[in-house]
Scaffold this motif. Structure first.
Motif, PDB file in Angstrom:
ATOM      1  N   SER A  48     -62.569 -24.179  64.815  1.00 21.98           N
ATOM      2  CA  SER A  48     -61.702 -24.563  65.937  1.00 21.98           C
ATOM      3  C   SER A  48     -62.525 -24.873  67.182  1.00 21.98           C
ATOM      4  CB  SER A  48     -60.696 -23.460  66.255  1.00 21.98           C
ATOM      5  OG  SER A  48     -59.833 -23.277  65.159  1.00 21.98           O
ATOM      6  N   GLN A  90     -54.544 -25.559  66.164  1.00 23.33           N
ATOM      7  CA  GLN A  90     -54.215 -24.453  65.264  1.00 23.33           C
ATOM      8  C   GLN A  90     -53.073 -23.618  65.843  1.00 23.33           C
ATOM      9  OE1 GLN A  90     -57.549 -21.852  64.480  1.00 23.33           O
ATOM     10  NE2 GLN A  90     -56.496 -20.818  62.815  1.00 23.33           N
ATOM     11  N   ASP A 170     -56.146 -29.095  62.827  1.00 22.96           N
ATOM     12  CA  ASP A 170     -56.667 -27.737  62.644  1.00 22.96           C
ATOM     13  C   ASP A 170     -55.625 -26.878  61.925  1.00 22.96           C
ATOM     14  OD1 ASP A 170     -58.188 -25.472  62.759  1.00 22.96           O
ATOM     15  OD2 ASP A 170     -58.413 -25.443  64.944  1.00 22.96           O
ATOM     16  N   GLU A 171     -55.801 -26.695  60.645  1.00 21.17           N
ATOM     17  CA  GLU A 171     -54.896 -25.909  59.799  1.00 21.17           C
ATOM     18  C   GLU A 171     -53.434 -26.341  59.938  1.00 21.17           C
ATOM     19  OE1 GLU A 171     -55.548 -21.777  59.241  1.00 21.17           O
ATOM     20  OE2 GLU A 171     -57.533 -21.816  60.143  1.00 21.17           O
ATOM     21  N   GLY A 404     -58.026 -17.741  64.946  1.00 16.94           N
ATOM     22  CA  GLY A 404     -56.666 -17.568  64.429  1.00 16.94           C
ATOM     23  C   GLY A 404     -56.570 -16.512  63.337  1.00 16.94           C
TER      24      GLY A 404
HETATM   25 MG   LIG Z   1     -59.562 -21.806  63.787  1.00 12.49          MG
END
Ligand SMILES: [Mg+2]
Ligand SMILES: Nc1ncnc2c1ncn2[C@@H]1O[C@H](COP(=O)(O)OP(=O)(O)OP(=O)(O)O)[C@@H](O)[C@H]1O
Length: 504
Positions: A48, A90, A170-171, A404
């Motif tokens: 990230s 994220q 991001d995810e 996260g």
């Molecule tokens: Mg991350």
């Protein structure tokens, strides 16, 4: 290092530290124009942070970025946008008090003329975008009323609306079920065919392998490898991430299901607009799964049991006694715990440090007369940090500065610290890397061995199959099936979840 021709972005010797702790060291690699580049690594590896540097949110301490071969400063997010870079972050960045379409166009409004917003146009475009994502969300709905999966789709729509050349995600799939991921992948392939370049972060290695052209691995802030996706398998990638050859078996042995007594019995539950007489039971020391598609009502069911939604009918019994749970404090009294799927909105406190987050609910256990026993609090937190390998420079760090996955681990620790007898875990491993998942699964099994009953809601088929000894499948607010033993398999779960045979 010089940029290669054909690279839309070249990352050159990027280094970044926070308060003296190096998070990225000397990272260099290129992203080819029109490719989907996977970016993977354990929780806290620096993914990230790198993405935030590319999108102007953070500045590197040293090193540079080259766009189309030219060194380019990206001092802020607005500049990134103007350079054709869009990010799906994220952690959601949505404003709860605004509607879906207002969020999608926030900072990017369409005007009929200066000062006059073209709301009609923005509504239409938002609706079209959400339709493409097969997300039945009304564009006039307030974002506060959306589920996390829906919020994720709004965040994706918002980025897509920028028609960027470089889309950084991001995810984006952590809150989605396999069907929705498929829809998203179709869309990503479309974008790719239109020449859009995508950077994609996910902990689901099968996803990365499926959608990406190349895969970059980060470990502890170092660049480990950049491979053609076709030339590596999931195990290779996992090994590179972890840096060890031995790779623990992901799921622990399932416990032989003993018909323990029922600790939670929900009978004929009625919640207006959601459930019309729903029943299920949970036994002592059981790891019980709840599978189903997003929107099938699993989270709403957990919230109803926990006193977070008004219930109109039916009974809930704990240890054989009928109980009245009207608010979460009642549920706590009966030793029920609930890890919400919405870590960001309903879970962690961003501005609190680790011990404060861990003991948020169990604080009275740490009181010495009227003072908090800080040492006990810190020691207990250190135990969780060790058990789950929580990565934080210090336990004094505010949660907002943890990655996260590490935030998720702290949130889980909080619930374990309440000493629950019944623990409802809604997507417990959301955002957790492959290696750390193993620790959490082991822990859930240890809890079960100690007689604690766990109800696991999960959208990851593999997770319910590998972890649970009994699985309820929900569809449209009803229990469509209850599976045990060999019947806990992808095909039968998907059959009950969708009502369609052969649907995996
Ligand atoms: Mg991350
Ligand atoms: N603003 C910040 N201040 C201090 N430390 C930070 C900050 N942002 C990130 N970090 C630290 O940098 C490290 C890398 O974090 P990052 O968010 O990049 O990890 P990640 O690879 O995205 O992990 P995850 O898979 O859990 O999302 C972590 O140890 C994190 O605590």
């Amino acid at each position: 290092m010089t940029a290669k021709t054909g690279d839309i972005l070249s990352i050159e010797n990027i280094t970044k530290s926070f308060s003296g702790v190096k998070v990225l060291s000397d990272i260099s690699f290129g992203i080819r124009s029109g490719e989907i580049m996977g970016l993977i690594g354990e929780n806290g590896a620096g993914k990230s942070t790198l993405i935030k540097i590319i999108s102007g949110i953070y500045q590197p301490d040293s090193g540079s970025l080259k766009l189309d071969g030219k060194e380019t400063a990206i001092p802020d997010y607005i500049t990134a946008k103007s350079l054709g870079i869009a990010i799906v972050p994220q952690e959601f960045n949505l404003i709860n008090t605004l509607t879906v379409f207002e969020n999608i166009f926030l900072g990017n409004e369409i005007r009929r003329r200066p000062g006059l917003l073209d709301k009609q146009k923005m509504r239409e475009l938002s609706a079209k975008q959400l339709e493409d994502l097969k997300m039945p969300v009304r564009v006039n709905q307030l974002v506060s009323s959306l589920s996390v999966a829906e919020k994720q789709m709004v965040e994706i729509s918002k980025a897509l609306m920028l028609h960027a050349r470089l889309l950084v995600m991001d995810e984006p799939t952590t809150t989605l079920t396999s069907r929705e991921v498929e829809t998203l992948f179709t869309l990503m392939r479309d974008l790719k065919s239109q020449g859009v370049t995508i950077i994609f972060v996910s902990h689901k290695l099968n996803e990365v392998k499926t959608i990406c052209d190349r895969i970059t691995v980060l470990r502890d802030g170092n660049l480990i490898s950049v491979d053609e996706a076709a030339s590596v398998n999931e195990e290779d990638i996992a090994r590179k991430m972890i840096g060890r050859k031995d790779f623990a078996k992901i799921f622990p042995e399932k416990l032989p299901r003993e018909a323990g007594t029922e600790v939670l019995d929900v009978n004929g539950l009625v919640v207006k607009g959601l459930f019309d007489g729903l029943s299920f039971s949970l036994r002592r020391g059981e790891v019980l799964g709840f599978a189903g598609l997003v929107g099938s009502g699993r989270t709403e069911l957990a919230e109803s049991v926990m006193g977070l939604r008004p219930v109109q009918g039916g009974t809930i019994s704990v240890n054989g006694k009928t109980v009245h749970i009207k608010k979460p404090a009642d549920a706590l009294r009966y030793k029920l715990g609930y890890l919400s799927e919405d870590r960001q909105g309903k879970g962690i406190v961003q501005g609190f440090n680790l011990p404060q987050n861990v003991t948020l609910i169990s604080l009275k256990e740490y009181l010495k007369w009227v003072l908090i026993d800080k040492k006990a609090e810190t020691d207990k937190t250190a135990e969780y940090v060790r058990a789950f390998k929580i990565r934080a420079a210090s336990d004094k760090m505010q949660l907002r500065f943890l990655s996260g996955g590490n935030q998720q681990k702290v949130y889980l620790s909080r619930w374990l610290d309440t000493g629950p007898e019944i623990l409802i875990l809604d997507e417990p491993t959301r955002g957790i890397d492959v290696n750390a998942k193993h620790e959490i699964y082991e822990f859930i099994h240890q809890l079960a061995e100690r007689g604690i009953s766990c109800l696991v809601i999960s959208s990851e088929l593999e997770e319910v199959i590998g972890l649970c000894s009994r699985v309820y499948v929900m569809r449209e607010g009803k229990i469509a099936g209850c599976l045990e033993g060999n019947h806990i398999n992808g095909e039968e779960i998907m059959f009950h979840a969708t009502g369609i045979k052969g649907s995996t």
